[in-house]
Design a protein around this motif. Structure first.
Motif, PDB file in Angstrom:
ATOM      1  N   MET A 116      28.620  24.904  46.553  1.00  0.00           N
ATOM      2  CA  MET A 116      29.047  25.191  45.190  1.00  0.00           C
ATOM      3  C   MET A 116      30.452  24.643  44.957  1.00  0.00           C
ATOM      4  SD  MET A 116      28.846  26.439  42.145  1.00  0.00           S
ATOM      5  CE  MET A 116      27.238  27.192  42.227  1.00  0.00           C
ATOM      6  N   ASN A 117      30.633  24.038  43.797  1.00  0.00           N
ATOM      7  CA  ASN A 117      31.936  23.505  43.411  1.00  0.00           C
ATOM      8  C   ASN A 117      32.709  24.577  42.643  1.00  0.00           C
ATOM      9  OD1 ASN A 117      34.062  21.762  42.896  1.00  0.00           O
ATOM     10  ND2 ASN A 117      33.073  20.886  41.090  1.00  0.00           N
ATOM     11  N   TYR A 118      33.484  25.380  43.354  1.00  0.00           N
ATOM     12  CA  TYR A 118      34.216  26.472  42.718  1.00  0.00           C
ATOM     13  C   TYR A 118      35.435  25.944  41.962  1.00  0.00           C
ATOM     14  CZ  TYR A 118      31.261  29.545  45.448  1.00  0.00           C
ATOM     15  OH  TYR A 118      30.166  30.192  45.985  1.00  0.00           O
ATOM     16  N   LYS A 119      35.723  26.581  40.812  1.00  0.00           N
ATOM     17  CA  LYS A 119      36.813  26.129  39.958  1.00  0.00           C
ATOM     18  C   LYS A 119      37.863  27.201  39.691  1.00  0.00           C
ATOM     19  CE  LYS A 119      33.925  22.762  37.517  1.00  0.00           C
ATOM     20  NZ  LYS A 119      33.395  22.343  36.183  1.00  0.00           N
ATOM     21  N   LEU A 120      37.598  28.446  40.080  1.00  0.00           N
ATOM     22  CA  LEU A 120      38.546  29.541  39.829  1.00  0.00           C
ATOM     23  C   LEU A 120      38.452  30.578  40.930  1.00  0.00           C
ATOM     24  CD1 LEU A 120      40.565  31.131  38.018  1.00  0.00           C
ATOM     25  CD2 LEU A 120      38.572  32.057  36.796  1.00  0.00           C
ATOM     26  N   ILE A 121      39.606  30.935  41.491  1.00  0.00           N
ATOM     27  CA  ILE A 121      39.724  32.032  42.457  1.00  0.00           C
ATOM     28  C   ILE A 121      40.562  33.123  41.810  1.00  0.00           C
ATOM     29  CG2 ILE A 121      40.675  32.756  44.680  1.00  0.00           C
ATOM     30  CD1 ILE A 121      40.306  29.798  45.587  1.00  0.00           C
ATOM     31  N   VAL A 122      40.032  34.340  41.787  1.00  0.00           N
ATOM     32  CA  VAL A 122      40.765  35.478  41.228  1.00  0.00           C
ATOM     33  C   VAL A 122      40.893  36.529  42.318  1.00  0.00           C
ATOM     34  CG1 VAL A 122      40.887  37.217  39.421  1.00  0.00           C
ATOM     35  CG2 VAL A 122      39.783  35.012  38.946  1.00  0.00           C
ATOM     36  N   THR A 123      42.121  36.901  42.651  1.00  0.00           N
ATOM     37  CA  THR A 123      42.336  37.872  43.727  1.00  0.00           C
ATOM     38  C   THR A 123      43.114  39.094  43.268  1.00  0.00           C
ATOM     39  OG1 THR A 123      43.315  38.230  45.935  1.00  0.00           O
ATOM     40  CG2 THR A 123      44.380  36.597  44.519  1.00  0.00           C
ATOM     41  N   ASP A 124      42.647  40.237  43.703  1.00  0.00           N
ATOM     42  CA  ASP A 124      43.402  41.483  43.564  1.00  0.00           C
ATOM     43  C   ASP A 124      44.650  41.377  44.439  1.00  0.00           C
ATOM     44  OD1 ASP A 124      43.967  44.343  43.214  1.00  0.00           O
ATOM     45  OD2 ASP A 124      43.163  44.572  45.249  1.00  0.00           O
ATOM     46  N   MET A 125      45.624  42.249  44.210  1.00  0.00           N
ATOM     47  CA  MET A 125      46.855  42.208  44.999  1.00  0.00           C
ATOM     48  C   MET A 125      46.875  43.270  46.093  1.00  0.00           C
ATOM     49  SD  MET A 125      49.778  41.307  42.143  1.00  0.00           S
ATOM     50  CE  MET A 125      51.029  42.023  43.183  1.00  0.00           C
ATOM     51  N   ASP A 126      47.121  44.528  45.723  1.00  0.00           N
ATOM     52  CA  ASP A 126      47.296  45.596  46.713  1.00  0.00           C
ATOM     53  C   ASP A 126      45.994  45.865  47.465  1.00  0.00           C
ATOM     54  OD1 ASP A 126      50.133  46.604  46.101  1.00  0.00           O
ATOM     55  OD2 ASP A 126      49.192  46.578  44.126  1.00  0.00           O
ATOM     56  N   GLY A 127      46.074  45.802  48.781  1.00  0.00           N
ATOM     57  CA  GLY A 127      44.897  46.004  49.613  1.00  0.00           C
ATOM     58  C   GLY A 127      44.030  44.767  49.762  1.00  0.00           C
ATOM     59  N   THR A 128      44.458  43.667  49.135  1.00  0.00           N
ATOM     60  CA  THR A 128      43.666  42.433  49.164  1.00  0.00           C
ATOM     61  C   THR A 128      44.540  41.239  49.534  1.00  0.00           C
ATOM     62  OG1 THR A 128      42.141  43.319  47.499  1.00  0.00           O
ATOM     63  CG2 THR A 128      42.133  40.934  47.820  1.00  0.00           C
ATOM     64  N   LEU A 129      45.264  40.712  48.573  1.00  0.00           N
ATOM     65  CA  LEU A 129      46.142  39.562  48.834  1.00  0.00           C
ATOM     66  C   LEU A 129      47.373  39.975  49.629  1.00  0.00           C
ATOM     67  CD1 LEU A 129      46.891  36.576  48.355  1.00  0.00           C
ATOM     68  CD2 LEU A 129      47.965  37.303  46.205  1.00  0.00           C
ATOM     69  N   LEU A 130      47.911  41.165  49.334  1.00  0.00           N
ATOM     70  CA  LEU A 130      49.126  41.629  50.000  1.00  0.00           C
ATOM     71  C   LEU A 130      48.780  42.332  51.303  1.00  0.00           C
ATOM     72  CD1 LEU A 130      51.140  43.111  46.979  1.00  0.00           C
ATOM     73  CD2 LEU A 130      50.997  40.732  47.778  1.00  0.00           C
ATOM     74  N   ASN A 131      49.628  42.117  52.311  1.00  0.00           N
ATOM     75  CA  ASN A 131      49.415  42.773  53.606  1.00  0.00           C
ATOM     76  C   ASN A 131      50.001  44.185  53.610  1.00  0.00           C
ATOM     77  OD1 ASN A 131      52.213  42.449  53.935  1.00  0.00           O
ATOM     78  ND2 ASN A 131      51.985  40.636  55.213  1.00  0.00           N
ATOM     79  N   GLY A 132      50.099  44.788  54.782  1.00  0.00           N
ATOM     80  CA  GLY A 132      50.594  46.153  54.883  1.00  0.00           C
ATOM     81  C   GLY A 132      52.040  46.326  54.474  1.00  0.00           C
ATOM     82  N   ASP A 133      52.797  45.237  54.445  1.00  0.00           N
ATOM     83  CA  ASP A 133      54.196  45.271  54.007  1.00  0.00           C
ATOM     84  C   ASP A 133      54.344  44.841  52.549  1.00  0.00           C
ATOM     85  OD1 ASP A 133      55.163  46.013  56.569  1.00  0.00           O
ATOM     86  OD2 ASP A 133      54.984  43.931  57.241  1.00  0.00           O
ATOM     87  N   HIS A 134      53.223  44.777  51.838  1.00  0.00           N
ATOM     88  CA  HIS A 134      53.196  44.363  50.421  1.00  0.00           C
ATOM     89  C   HIS A 134      53.755  42.955  50.238  1.00  0.00           C
ATOM     90  CE1 HIS A 134      51.935  48.365  49.208  1.00  0.00           C
ATOM     91  NE2 HIS A 134      52.890  48.860  49.970  1.00  0.00           N
ATOM     92  N   GLN A 135      53.431  42.089  51.198  1.00  0.00           N
ATOM     93  CA  GLN A 135      53.856  40.693  51.147  1.00  0.00           C
ATOM     94  C   GLN A 135      52.622  39.789  51.216  1.00  0.00           C
ATOM     95  OE1 GLN A 135      57.117  39.824  50.805  1.00  0.00           O
ATOM     96  NE2 GLN A 135      57.674  41.998  50.805  1.00  0.00           N
ATOM     97  N   ILE A 136      52.765  38.551  50.722  1.00  0.00           N
ATOM     98  CA  ILE A 136      51.702  37.554  50.860  1.00  0.00           C
ATOM     99  C   ILE A 136      51.939  36.827  52.174  1.00  0.00           C
ATOM    100  CG2 ILE A 136      50.541  35.583  49.823  1.00  0.00           C
ATOM    101  CD1 ILE A 136      51.842  36.363  47.155  1.00  0.00           C
ATOM    102  N   SER A 137      50.991  36.883  53.088  1.00  0.00           N
ATOM    103  CA  SER A 137      51.172  36.251  54.392  1.00  0.00           C
ATOM    104  C   SER A 137      51.202  34.734  54.241  1.00  0.00           C
ATOM    105  CB  SER A 137      50.032  36.646  55.340  1.00  0.00           C
ATOM    106  OG  SER A 137      48.817  36.015  54.960  1.00  0.00           O
TER     107      SER A 137
END
Length: 265
Positions: free
Chosen positions: A1-22
């Motif tokens: 599939m040719n994906y064109k959009l990625i949508v990510t939640d932040m807390d508990g998803t994109l952000l790690n345990g220190d509330h940072q983006i790895s």
């Protein structure tokens, strides 16, 4: 599939345990962006609490805030906004204050609250956040004429929280969800991340089959179910996992990066 959009939640998803983006998550999203895929954030947070993370990622796609009540570009242009009518806000406040339960209500840049809790105190300490916090014992008066996007109720007494949730369900034209076990999030009826992702997709002329979404909690469920590829984090609630197309590692294990490396390779 040719994906064109990625949508990510932040807390508990994109952000790690220190509330940072790895660094691994940053690298994976940068790779996706370089391949021509739009990257967006969808969060329960207000806009001004989100924009710094978007800038960190170099995101130019509009940001989905307050569980879909607001879609706003970094230029300040509002793509979509759905506010809670003032008389409905008053009904919500009546229920919350009758039960003596802690709550906050949000515009895109202001948080109204009866007292400043530990989370809000952390906001105050971050000089790079352009967030106004208004503490008052008369919230009804403070929010007259304001564009209220969301209420957040926080309570460790789960029996009381359950009672308040039942009372709130008697109010018409509101939407209830959760981003953690000890809270309730209240928006206008029909507002959720799924409908916001749909609106963003239409704005960008992208079909839902070409969208990837990441999430971990109940407020992410609608966009997990909507997208062509809904991805649940390893730390996600069971209901999110049950409705996902793919389950990745935990947010503390670079789950976003690991899933994208697998799907986009």
């Amino acid at each position: 599939m040719n994906y064109k959009l990625i949508v990510t939640d932040m807390d508990g998803t994109l952000l790690n345990g220190d509330h940072q983006i790895s660094e691994k998550n940053k690298a994976a999203l940068k790779y996706a962006s370089e391949k021509g895929i739009n990257v967006a954030i969808a969060t329960g947070r207000i806009y001004e609490s989100t924009i710094k993370y978007a800038k960190e990622l170099g995101i130019k796609t509009p940001i989905i805030c307050c569980n879909g009540a607001l879609i706003k570009e970094s230029s300040g242009k509002i793509i979509y906004e759905s506010t809670i009518d003032n008389h409905i806000c008053n009904k919500i406040i009546d229920v919350l204050e009758k039960n003596n339960i802690y709550y906050q209500c949000f515009t895109d840049d202001t948080i109204f609250t009866t007292y400043i809790n530990e989370w809000l105190r952390k906001y105050q300490m971050q000089e790079d956040l352009n967030i106004k916090i208004i503490e008052s014992d008369n919230i009804k008066e403070q929010i007259i004429g304001k564009n209220i996007l969301k209420f957040l109720v926080i309570e460790s007494n789960l029996e009381l929280l359950c009672k308040v949730e039942k009372d709130l369900k008697n109010i018409e034209n509101i939407e209830l969800t959760k981003s953690f076990f000890d809270n309730i999030e209240i928006m206008k009826k029909g507002v959720n991340k799924g409908s916001a992702v749909e609106s963003l997709g239409k704005y960008l002329d992208i079909d839902k089959s070409e969208i990837i979404t990441f999430g971990d909690n109940h407020n992410d469920l609608s966009m997990i179910k909507y997208a062509g590829m809904g991805i649940a984090m390893g730390n996600a609630e069971n209901i999110v996992k049950e409705n996902a197309n793919f389950i990745t590692c935990k947010n503390t294990e670079d789950g976003v990066a690991k899933a994208l490396n697998e799907i986009l390779k």
